[in-house]
Design an enzyme around this catalytic site. Sequence first.
Site, mmCIF file in Angstrom:
data_model
loop_
_atom_site.group_PDB
_atom_site.id
_atom_site.type_symbol
_atom_site.label_atom_id
_atom_site.label_comp_id
_atom_site.label_asym_id
_atom_site.label_seq_id
_atom_site.Cartn_x
_atom_site.Cartn_y
_atom_site.Cartn_z
ATOM 1 N N SER A 18 0.844 -1.194 0.000
ATOM 2 C CA SER A 18 0.000 0.000 0.000
ATOM 3 C C SER A 18 0.873 1.234 0.000
ATOM 4 O O SER A 18 2.048 1.196 0.393
ATOM 5 C CB SER A 18 -0.943 0.001 1.216
ATOM 6 O OG SER A 18 -0.240 -0.249 2.422
ATOM 7 N N GLU A 67 0.925 5.514 0.931
ATOM 8 C CA GLU A 67 0.269 6.577 1.700
ATOM 9 C C GLU A 67 0.573 7.955 1.112
ATOM 10 O O GLU A 67 1.717 8.260 0.772
ATOM 11 C CB GLU A 67 0.745 6.531 3.158
ATOM 12 C CG GLU A 67 0.105 7.596 4.038
ATOM 13 C CD GLU A 67 0.415 7.378 5.507
ATOM 14 O OE1 GLU A 67 0.184 6.245 5.991
ATOM 15 O OE2 GLU A 67 0.900 8.315 6.161
ATOM 16 N N THR A 73 -3.740 10.853 4.543
ATOM 17 C CA THR A 73 -3.662 11.306 5.931
ATOM 18 C C THR A 73 -4.749 12.333 6.249
ATOM 19 O O THR A 73 -5.356 12.917 5.354
ATOM 20 C CB THR A 73 -2.291 11.915 6.241
ATOM 21 O OG1 THR A 73 -2.091 13.065 5.399
ATOM 22 C CG2 THR A 73 -1.177 10.910 5.999
ATOM 23 N N ASP A 88 -3.144 13.879 16.411
ATOM 24 C CA ASP A 88 -2.714 14.942 17.320
ATOM 25 C C ASP A 88 -3.930 15.599 17.943
ATOM 26 O O ASP A 88 -4.926 15.869 17.265
ATOM 27 C CB ASP A 88 -1.880 15.984 16.563
ATOM 28 C CG ASP A 88 -0.610 15.375 15.998
ATOM 29 O OD1 ASP A 88 -0.002 14.553 16.689
ATOM 30 O OD2 ASP A 88 -0.245 15.721 14.862
ATOM 31 N N ALA A 140 -7.511 5.936 19.969
ATOM 32 C CA ALA A 140 -7.811 5.166 18.768
ATOM 33 C C ALA A 140 -8.747 4.003 19.056
ATOM 34 O O ALA A 140 -9.598 3.673 18.215
ATOM 35 C CB ALA A 140 -6.514 4.664 18.135
ATOM 36 N N PHE A 152 12.076 14.713 11.365
ATOM 37 C CA PHE A 152 10.810 13.999 11.486
ATOM 38 C C PHE A 152 10.939 12.782 12.393
ATOM 39 O O PHE A 152 10.019 12.453 13.148
ATOM 40 C CB PHE A 152 10.315 13.585 10.097
ATOM 41 C CG PHE A 152 8.898 13.093 10.085
ATOM 42 C CD1 PHE A 152 7.870 13.882 10.586
ATOM 43 C CD2 PHE A 152 8.581 11.848 9.571
ATOM 44 C CE1 PHE A 152 6.548 13.436 10.586
ATOM 45 C CE2 PHE A 152 7.272 11.388 9.560
ATOM 46 C CZ PHE A 152 6.256 12.192 10.078
ATOM 47 N N HIS A 206 3.979 -0.993 3.634
ATOM 48 C CA HIS A 206 3.187 0.229 3.478
ATOM 49 C C HIS A 206 4.163 1.381 3.300
ATOM 50 O O HIS A 206 4.923 1.701 4.217
ATOM 51 C CB HIS A 206 2.312 0.450 4.716
ATOM 52 C CG HIS A 206 1.477 1.691 4.666
ATOM 53 N ND1 HIS A 206 0.286 1.773 3.969
ATOM 54 C CD2 HIS A 206 1.657 2.920 5.235
ATOM 55 C CE1 HIS A 206 -0.233 2.980 4.115
ATOM 56 N NE2 HIS A 206 0.589 3.699 4.869
#
Length: 275
Positions: free
Chosen positions: A7, A9, A40, A100, A112, A205, A255
């Site tokens: 997959s 993203e 996202t 966030d 979640a 990041f 992914h």
Amino acid sequence: MTARNFSFEFSAPKSADASEKLFKTHDRLKRFDPEFFSVTYGAGGSTRDGTRDAVLKLNSLGSNVAPHLSFGGESPEKIEQLLLDYQCTGINRVVALRGDIPSGNMNTMTYANELVTFIRAKTGNHFHIEVAAYPEVHPESTSVESDLHFFKKKVDAGADSAITQYFYNADAYFRYLDACSKTGITIPIVPGVMPITNYHGIVRFSKICGAEIPRWILQYLESYQNDPESLRKFGLEVVSDMCARLLTGGAPGLHFYTLNQSLPTIRIWQNLGLD
């Protein structure tokens, strides 16, 4: 041989130019026939409309697409409406995340596992629900045990499979699978893959999201930070080798975090001989 699922993203676009770039990247990657593309959601639902528009457009182009979703600062009513919009257009997969949390958030549902429970209550088994997993432990977790406890809550709430935070140490992934198995977690856990193309970007990041860059890799990246071509080649080699080891070791797929760029992912794909 068990089928492997791949997959890609995308980051939700925030402008017309960004949207155009996303769909060009999609056009280049769709030939690999991924299990799905994901989009996202943005901090506190900040890209909600951009996510929804991109998801619906990708869906209309015939691609399987999984929107990211989180409560964040959104009301349950808005989340339910998004779910219904997606359900009505035939989308059958979502990525359920805590996301966030904006300051001053008054939403009583945050985590979640609560979102997974909410999705199941509102839509039954219509959606295949992906959740996040953290082989190197979530940066806010107090311990490995705590992290596994919260992951299992998402699984018990109805998650079907998981996508990991990216990492550059395959051993962390395999050890995580062992720990999950001992905890009674049996859903597929797909490794998240972040191509390395920029020194400062990946270092910054990684610090934010708690992804460790092994010291030896970091040393090479530092030495190549002013030599973009050498950095790209080194990053491609490191990530490709790790992906090959993950697949050989039994990972159920990969992914790719594309950052809306096609070439870094395509190069890894070709190195793995997946064409």
